[in-house]
Design a protein around this motif. Structure first.
Motif, PDB file in Angstrom:
ATOM      1  N   TYR A 120     -40.366 -60.404  29.980  1.00 14.31           N
ATOM      2  CA  TYR A 120     -39.787 -59.237  29.303  1.00 14.31           C
ATOM      3  C   TYR A 120     -40.759 -58.060  29.343  1.00 14.31           C
ATOM      4  O   TYR A 120     -41.951 -58.227  29.062  1.00 14.31           O
ATOM      5  CB  TYR A 120     -39.474 -59.610  27.850  1.00 14.31           C
ATOM      6  CG  TYR A 120     -39.073 -58.449  26.987  1.00 14.31           C
ATOM      7  CD1 TYR A 120     -37.804 -57.879  27.095  1.00 14.31           C
ATOM      8  CD2 TYR A 120     -39.965 -57.917  26.057  1.00 14.31           C
ATOM      9  CE1 TYR A 120     -37.438 -56.813  26.297  1.00 14.31           C
ATOM     10  CE2 TYR A 120     -39.595 -56.841  25.249  1.00 14.31           C
ATOM     11  CZ  TYR A 120     -38.336 -56.295  25.387  1.00 14.31           C
ATOM     12  OH  TYR A 120     -37.962 -55.224  24.595  1.00 14.31           O
ATOM     13  N   ASP A 173     -31.774 -53.251  26.837  1.00 13.43           N
ATOM     14  CA  ASP A 173     -32.971 -53.939  26.369  1.00 13.43           C
ATOM     15  C   ASP A 173     -32.531 -54.992  25.341  1.00 13.43           C
ATOM     16  O   ASP A 173     -31.978 -54.640  24.297  1.00 13.43           O
ATOM     17  CB  ASP A 173     -33.911 -52.915  25.720  1.00 13.43           C
ATOM     18  CG  ASP A 173     -35.212 -53.530  25.241  1.00 13.43           C
ATOM     19  OD1 ASP A 173     -35.252 -54.767  25.039  1.00 13.43           O
ATOM     20  OD2 ASP A 173     -36.186 -52.784  25.058  1.00 13.43           O
ATOM     21  N   ALA A 221     -34.064 -56.596  23.168  1.00  3.79           N
ATOM     22  CA  ALA A 221     -34.738 -56.567  21.856  1.00  3.79           C
ATOM     23  C   ALA A 221     -34.337 -55.354  21.022  1.00  3.79           C
ATOM     24  O   ALA A 221     -34.792 -55.182  19.904  1.00  3.79           O
ATOM     25  CB  ALA A 221     -36.253 -56.570  22.049  1.00  3.79           C
ATOM     26  N   PHE A 262     -37.566 -61.994  25.331  1.00  2.00           N
ATOM     27  CA  PHE A 262     -37.878 -60.915  24.385  1.00  2.00           C
ATOM     28  C   PHE A 262     -38.300 -61.457  23.023  1.00  2.00           C
ATOM     29  O   PHE A 262     -38.861 -60.736  22.199  1.00  2.00           O
ATOM     30  CB  PHE A 262     -36.658 -59.992  24.201  1.00  2.00           C
ATOM     31  CG  PHE A 262     -35.452 -60.711  23.657  1.00  2.00           C
ATOM     32  CD1 PHE A 262     -35.180 -60.708  22.306  1.00  2.00           C
ATOM     33  CD2 PHE A 262     -34.615 -61.419  24.505  1.00  2.00           C
ATOM     34  CE1 PHE A 262     -34.092 -61.398  21.793  1.00  2.00           C
ATOM     35  CE2 PHE A 262     -33.520 -62.113  24.009  1.00  2.00           C
ATOM     36  CZ  PHE A 262     -33.259 -62.098  22.651  1.00  2.00           C
TER      37      PHE A 262
END
Length: 428
Positions: A42, A104, A106, A279
């Motif tokens: 990640y 993304d 996260a 992540f």
């Protein structure tokens, strides 16, 4: 596209679903491979958060595939276009396979911004709307080794109507066809692989339709979307993934987006998932926590190449953290809540604790520093806290995947599950 180089070679399928093998033929020249079940590295804009390339490479068991996201890259399109040599060279990423995803995992992604023709990504400067043309122009600029097709993934909320879910599947298939059309005519993307995205919310028929239709397209693998942590009960997620993977070809990898907790990883591997986004160690680091769960299933922990077992601590703190997680509560806070797999080093109890984060862990942090020092760095807001925690959390998480593959190879998956879920395990 027809001659995809990426090939999944399975060595075992355990209990009909859990797959052990190697994904070969990765990268433009096909020289890289990735063991499955496995995870990607990640990054934020090509860099693992808190770590420099030098620090990162003190870790030994890193995956060969680095994940970058368009949510980080899209706002820098002009700079990259001017640079001309692709994102890998731009970010100084050597000898790695580059995978480009849309969002993304996260970061929370606001909903309500997709249209028939566009999806939106969110960078530091706000929302960026992508048409297929703009999405594909970005891929040509990034020059990844593989990327996920553009998709309408806004159906992960529980109350999404059947009509909206159907529309999301239709749009995603249309986007895929349009992406493939541009891809096949593009010289810049020659030798690049495309993953089709399976949508369908929590509606089984739509999930199956999405899987069957996507599997008809010339894709190298599949992204399972809309099943993120905190959006769906684990039992329902497992049921949907199990049904979907039955419709997907055996020799192509399945990548699950937005799921990283060890208990969920185990359940999803049992349902037929091959790849995950890593992540979770970053989220744990951001909380000022350290991963501290046991996954050792080998009779001889001193054996070369593997760290001895993580010491299992059944402290109240981890037990109380677990309570918020076990009920499968469907709130998005799940992504930010502390879990039962970590210890909170900001807690006062650690100010005089002179043990490493995890006994027997071979990472730089555990070899050189103690919990009390990490506690001090966190309460004084020192940047070094994030660096040391990220080193440990990344190492611990990737070692968990090593242990998972070892357990599948040696018929010890049930033992591994007991270790990770702390059933029938006594504290040291």
């Amino acid at each position: 596209m027809a001659g995809s180089r990426m090939k999944l070679e399975l060595s075992r399928v355990v209990q009909g679903r859990s797959r052990l093998g190697v994904l070969r033929g990765l990268g433009r020249t096909g020289q890289h491979s990735l063991e499955v079940p496995g995870c990607l590295l990640y990054t934020h804009f090509g860099t693992v958060p808190h770590l420099t390339q030098d620090t990162l490479h003190t870790l030994s068991n890193l995956p060969s595939v680095t994940q970058v996201t368009l949510s980080n890259i899209a706002e820098h399109q002009e700079v990259l276009e001017e640079f001309k040599d692709g994102f890998r060279k731009f970010a100084g990423l050597h000898d790695t396979v580059l995978y480009c995803s849309l969002h993304d995992p996260a970061t929370f992604c606001p909903t309500g911004y997709t249209t028939n023709k566009t999806v939106s990504v969110w960078g530091s400067g706000g929302r960026i709307e992508l048409t297929v043309a703009k999405f594909m122009a970005l891929q040509k600029t990034v020059q990844p080794d593989w990327y996920q097709s553009m998709a309408d993934g806004e159906t992960w909320q529980n109350n999404t109507s059947r009509k909206r879910v159907r529309k999301s599947v239709d749009r995603t298939l249309t986007h895929l066809d349009e992406c493939l059309l541009v891809h096949q005519k593009s010289q810049e993307l020659e030798g690049v692989e495309v993953f089709g995205v399976v949508e369908g919310g929590d509606i089984l028929e739509e999930r199956l339709r999405s899987a069957k239709e996507t599997a008809k397209r010339p894709v190298a693998g599949f992204c399972l979307d809309g099943l993120q942590t905190g959006t769906m009960d684990q039992a329902l997620r497992t049921q949907l993934i199990t049904a979907v993977t039955k419709e997907l070809p055996e020799d192509k990898p399945r990548l699950l987006q937005g799921v990283g907790r060890p208990d969920e990883v185990l359940a999803c591997v049992e349902a037929g998932v091959d790849l995950f986004e890593s992540f979770f160690p970053f989220q744990v680091t951001e909380r000022g926590c350290a991963l501290c769960f046991s996954f050792d299933v080998s009779p001889d922990p001193e054996r070369a190449g593997r760290a001895p077992p993580a010491v299992l601590e059944l402290d109240e703190e981890r037990d109380t953290a677990g309570e918020t997680q076990q009920n499968g509560g469907l709130n998005l806070d799940d992504q930010t809540q502390m879990t039962s797999f970590e210890i909170n080093l900001k807690d006062k109890r650690y100010q005089d604790d002179f043990r490493p984060l995890v006994d027997g862990c071979g990472c730089y942090c555990c070899k050189n520093h103690q919990r009390a020092y990490l506690h001090h760095l966190l309460v004084t807001n020192e940047l070094l806290a994030g660096v040391l925690l990220m080193i440990h959390n990344t190492a611990h998480y990737h070692s968990f995947f090593d242990a998972l593959r070892e357990a599948l190879a040696n018929d010890k998956l049930d033992l591994l599950k007991r270790r990770v879920l702390r059933e029938k395990v006594t504290s040291f």
